[in-house]
Design a protein around this motif. Structure first.
Motif, PDB file in Angstrom:
ATOM      1  N   PRO A  96       0.832  -1.209   0.000  1.00 28.28           N
ATOM      2  CA  PRO A  96       0.000   0.000   0.000  1.00 28.28           C
ATOM      3  C   PRO A  96       0.863   1.255   0.000  1.00 28.28           C
ATOM      4  O   PRO A  96       1.962   1.277   0.561  1.00 28.28           O
ATOM      5  CB  PRO A  96      -0.800  -0.128   1.304  1.00 28.28           C
ATOM      6  N   ARG A  97       0.363   2.288  -0.646  1.00 32.49           N
ATOM      7  CA  ARG A  97       1.104   3.542  -0.690  1.00 32.49           C
ATOM      8  C   ARG A  97       1.094   4.207   0.681  1.00 32.49           C
ATOM      9  O   ARG A  97       0.082   4.193   1.377  1.00 32.49           O
ATOM     10  CB  ARG A  97       0.484   4.475  -1.733  1.00 32.49           C
ATOM     11  N   LYS A  98       2.227   4.810   1.026  1.00 30.57           N
ATOM     12  CA  LYS A  98       2.363   5.435   2.332  1.00 30.57           C
ATOM     13  C   LYS A  98       2.329   6.960   2.226  1.00 30.57           C
ATOM     14  O   LYS A  98       3.031   7.656   2.941  1.00 30.57           O
ATOM     15  CB  LYS A  98       3.665   4.977   2.993  1.00 30.57           C
ATOM     16  N   PHE A  99       1.529   7.460   1.301  1.00 34.35           N
ATOM     17  CA  PHE A  99       1.398   8.902   1.172  1.00 34.35           C
ATOM     18  C   PHE A  99      -0.032   9.229   0.750  1.00 34.35           C
ATOM     19  O   PHE A  99      -0.774   8.361   0.292  1.00 34.35           O
ATOM     20  CB  PHE A  99       2.398   9.461   0.153  1.00 34.35           C
ATOM     21  N   ASP A 100      -0.380  10.489   0.922  1.00 37.53           N
ATOM     22  CA  ASP A 100      -1.715  10.971   0.570  1.00 37.53           C
ATOM     23  C   ASP A 100      -1.696  11.377  -0.903  1.00 37.53           C
ATOM     24  O   ASP A 100      -1.114  12.403  -1.262  1.00 37.53           O
ATOM     25  CB  ASP A 100      -2.064  12.158   1.471  1.00 37.53           C
ATOM     26  N   GLU A 101      -2.328  10.583  -1.744  1.00 36.94           N
ATOM     27  CA  GLU A 101      -2.280  10.840  -3.184  1.00 36.94           C
ATOM     28  C   GLU A 101      -2.876  12.197  -3.540  1.00 36.94           C
ATOM     29  O   GLU A 101      -2.336  12.925  -4.382  1.00 36.94           O
ATOM     30  CB  GLU A 101      -3.025   9.732  -3.936  1.00 36.94           C
ATOM     31  N   ALA A 102      -3.984  12.566  -2.900  1.00 36.39           N
ATOM     32  CA  ALA A 102      -4.621  13.848  -3.198  1.00 36.39           C
ATOM     33  C   ALA A 102      -3.689  15.009  -2.861  1.00 36.39           C
ATOM     34  O   ALA A 102      -3.602  15.995  -3.605  1.00 36.39           O
ATOM     35  CB  ALA A 102      -5.932  13.979  -2.431  1.00 36.39           C
ATOM     36  N   ARG A 103      -2.975  14.891  -1.739  1.00 37.84           N
ATOM     37  CA  ARG A 103      -2.052  15.956  -1.346  1.00 37.84           C
ATOM     38  C   ARG A 103      -0.913  16.080  -2.348  1.00 37.84           C
ATOM     39  O   ARG A 103      -0.487  17.190  -2.695  1.00 37.84           O
ATOM     40  CB  ARG A 103      -1.484  15.677   0.052  1.00 37.84           C
ATOM     41  N   VAL A 104      -0.421  14.953  -2.829  1.00 40.49           N
ATOM     42  CA  VAL A 104       0.672  14.964  -3.800  1.00 40.49           C
ATOM     43  C   VAL A 104       0.224  15.619  -5.107  1.00 40.49           C
ATOM     44  O   VAL A 104       0.942  16.447  -5.685  1.00 40.49           O
ATOM     45  CB  VAL A 104       1.186  13.532  -4.052  1.00 40.49           C
ATOM     46  N   ILE A 105      -0.968  15.271  -5.576  1.00 40.73           N
ATOM     47  CA  ILE A 105      -1.484  15.871  -6.810  1.00 40.73           C
ATOM     48  C   ILE A 105      -1.678  17.373  -6.624  1.00 40.73           C
ATOM     49  O   ILE A 105      -1.367  18.176  -7.515  1.00 40.73           O
ATOM     50  CB  ILE A 105      -2.800  15.205  -7.237  1.00 40.73           C
ATOM     51  N   ASP A 106      -2.189  17.772  -5.466  1.00 40.01           N
ATOM     52  CA  ASP A 106      -2.355  19.205  -5.190  1.00 40.01           C
ATOM     53  C   ASP A 106      -1.014  19.931  -5.254  1.00 40.01           C
ATOM     54  O   ASP A 106      -0.910  21.030  -5.822  1.00 40.01           O
ATOM     55  CB  ASP A 106      -2.977  19.414  -3.808  1.00 40.01           C
ATOM     56  N   ALA A 107       0.005  19.335  -4.658  1.00 35.30           N
ATOM     57  CA  ALA A 107       1.330  19.960  -4.650  1.00 35.30           C
ATOM     58  C   ALA A 107       1.908  20.037  -6.057  1.00 35.30           C
ATOM     59  O   ALA A 107       2.513  21.046  -6.444  1.00 35.30           O
ATOM     60  CB  ALA A 107       2.267  19.185  -3.731  1.00 35.30           C
ATOM     61  N   ALA A 108       1.719  18.980  -6.834  1.00 36.71           N
ATOM     62  CA  ALA A 108       2.208  18.984  -8.214  1.00 36.71           C
ATOM     63  C   ALA A 108       1.465  20.024  -9.044  1.00 36.71           C
ATOM     64  O   ALA A 108       2.076  20.766  -9.831  1.00 36.71           O
ATOM     65  CB  ALA A 108       2.043  17.597  -8.827  1.00 36.71           C
ATOM     66  N   MET A 109       0.143  20.094  -8.878  1.00 34.52           N
ATOM     67  CA  MET A 109      -0.647  21.077  -9.618  1.00 34.52           C
ATOM     68  C   MET A 109      -0.176  22.492  -9.304  1.00 34.52           C
ATOM     69  O   MET A 109       0.003  23.319 -10.206  1.00 34.52           O
ATOM     70  CB  MET A 109      -2.131  20.929  -9.274  1.00 34.52           C
ATOM     71  N   ASP A 110       0.041  22.772  -8.035  1.00 32.22           N
ATOM     72  CA  ASP A 110       0.482  24.105  -7.643  1.00 32.22           C
ATOM     73  C   ASP A 110       1.847  24.432  -8.249  1.00 32.22           C
ATOM     74  O   ASP A 110       2.092  25.564  -8.682  1.00 32.22           O
ATOM     75  CB  ASP A 110       0.539  24.196  -6.119  1.00 32.22           C
ATOM     76  N   THR A 111       2.722  23.444  -8.311  1.00 32.05           N
ATOM     77  CA  THR A 111       4.056  23.658  -8.874  1.00 32.05           C
ATOM     78  C   THR A 111       3.984  23.938 -10.370  1.00 32.05           C
ATOM     79  O   THR A 111       4.593  24.892 -10.874  1.00 32.05           O
ATOM     80  CB  THR A 111       4.950  22.432  -8.616  1.00 32.05           C
ATOM     81  N   PHE A 112       3.237  23.117 -11.097  1.00 32.02           N
ATOM     82  CA  PHE A 112       3.076  23.346 -12.534  1.00 32.02           C
ATOM     83  C   PHE A 112       2.385  24.684 -12.795  1.00 32.02           C
ATOM     84  O   PHE A 112       2.714  25.391 -13.751  1.00 32.02           O
ATOM     85  CB  PHE A 112       2.257  22.218 -13.157  1.00 32.02           C
ATOM     86  N   TRP A 113       1.417  25.017 -11.968  1.00 30.53           N
ATOM     87  CA  TRP A 113       0.665  26.261 -12.128  1.00 30.53           C
ATOM     88  C   TRP A 113       1.588  27.465 -11.970  1.00 30.53           C
ATOM     89  O   TRP A 113       1.527  28.421 -12.740  1.00 30.53           O
ATOM     90  CB  TRP A 113      -0.441  26.285 -11.082  1.00 30.53           C
ATOM     91  N   ARG A 114       2.458  27.415 -10.980  1.00 34.06           N
ATOM     92  CA  ARG A 114       3.340  28.548 -10.706  1.00 34.06           C
ATOM     93  C   ARG A 114       4.506  28.636 -11.687  1.00 34.06           C
ATOM     94  O   ARG A 114       4.910  29.734 -12.074  1.00 34.06           O
ATOM     95  CB  ARG A 114       3.887  28.453  -9.277  1.00 34.06           C
TER      96      ARG A 114
END
Length: 202
Positions: A4-22
């Motif tokens: 099982p993944r040991k991270f919050d997938e939604a949080r990771v996508i949010d962080a990636a989106m913010d990075t690409f956006w900026r």
């Protein structure tokens, strides 16, 4: 059996989106994504594929969040003109206040990547189509209630509002004059209603 993944997938996508956006797609490095998501490069790409796949996931997340909020404004109760004004004015204020995350992520993607990547183009097209459909429904509602000029096609009006909406979001990046941008909004509303309106205080 996969662990099982040991991270919050939604949080990771949010962080990636913010990075690409900026930063934009090309200027975003694997290191940038790793730092913002707090995942090592191998963990990041094992989970989400390559940088391009993560970018596409980010665009989908944008539609699920920011685009959904735009649609929610249009479907709220109240006068149709007020809903249209809120949609446009809220976007203007957001773009003028957050200069580190410029404009609309979907527009940025359209400008930077849509011509070269058909999958990005399709994600952006779907994003725009969602807003256009909500606009068409809202304007048709206004025509039935007598708020919007009934002699004009709701489809054509929706495209006019959509074009103005995205145009304002680009213009705000190079001409950060709120009063001038709001003048465009009021002129658009006058065009939609077919009458000169009393403009609200700013």
């Amino acid at each position: 059996m996969a662990r099982p993944r040991k991270f919050d997938e939604a949080r990771v996508i949010d962080a990636a989106m913010d990075t690409f956006w900026r930063r934009g797609y090309e200027a975003t490095s694997t290191r940038d994504l790793s730092e913002r998501t707090e995942l090592g490069p191998s963990s990041l790409y094992n989970a989400f594929g390559d940088k391009r796949q993560l970018y596409l996931r980010s665009l989908r997340k944008y539609q699920e969040t920011a685009t959904a909020e735009q649609v929610e404004v249009l479907r709220a109760p109240g006068p149709v003109a007020d809903r249209l004004r809120e949609l446009l004015a809220t976007a203007i204020d957001a773009d003028l206040s957050d200069t580190d995350r410029p404009g609309c992520f979907a527009i940025n993607a359209a400008i930077e990547r849509a011509a070269a990547d058909p999958d990005v183009r399709e994600e952006v097209r779907r994003n725009f189509a969602t807003v256009e459909q909500a606009l068409r429904e809202t304007l048709a509602e206004g025509q039935r209630s007598g708020e919007i000029d009934p002699d004009r096609s709701a489809e054509v009006l929706a495209r006019q509002v959509l074009s103005t909406y995205y145009g304002l979001r680009v213009l705000a990046r190079v001409q950060p004059d709120r009063a001038a941008l709001l003048d465009v909004v009021e002129n658009l509303l006058e065009s939609c209603t077919g009458a000169t309106r009393t403009r609200p205080d700013r």
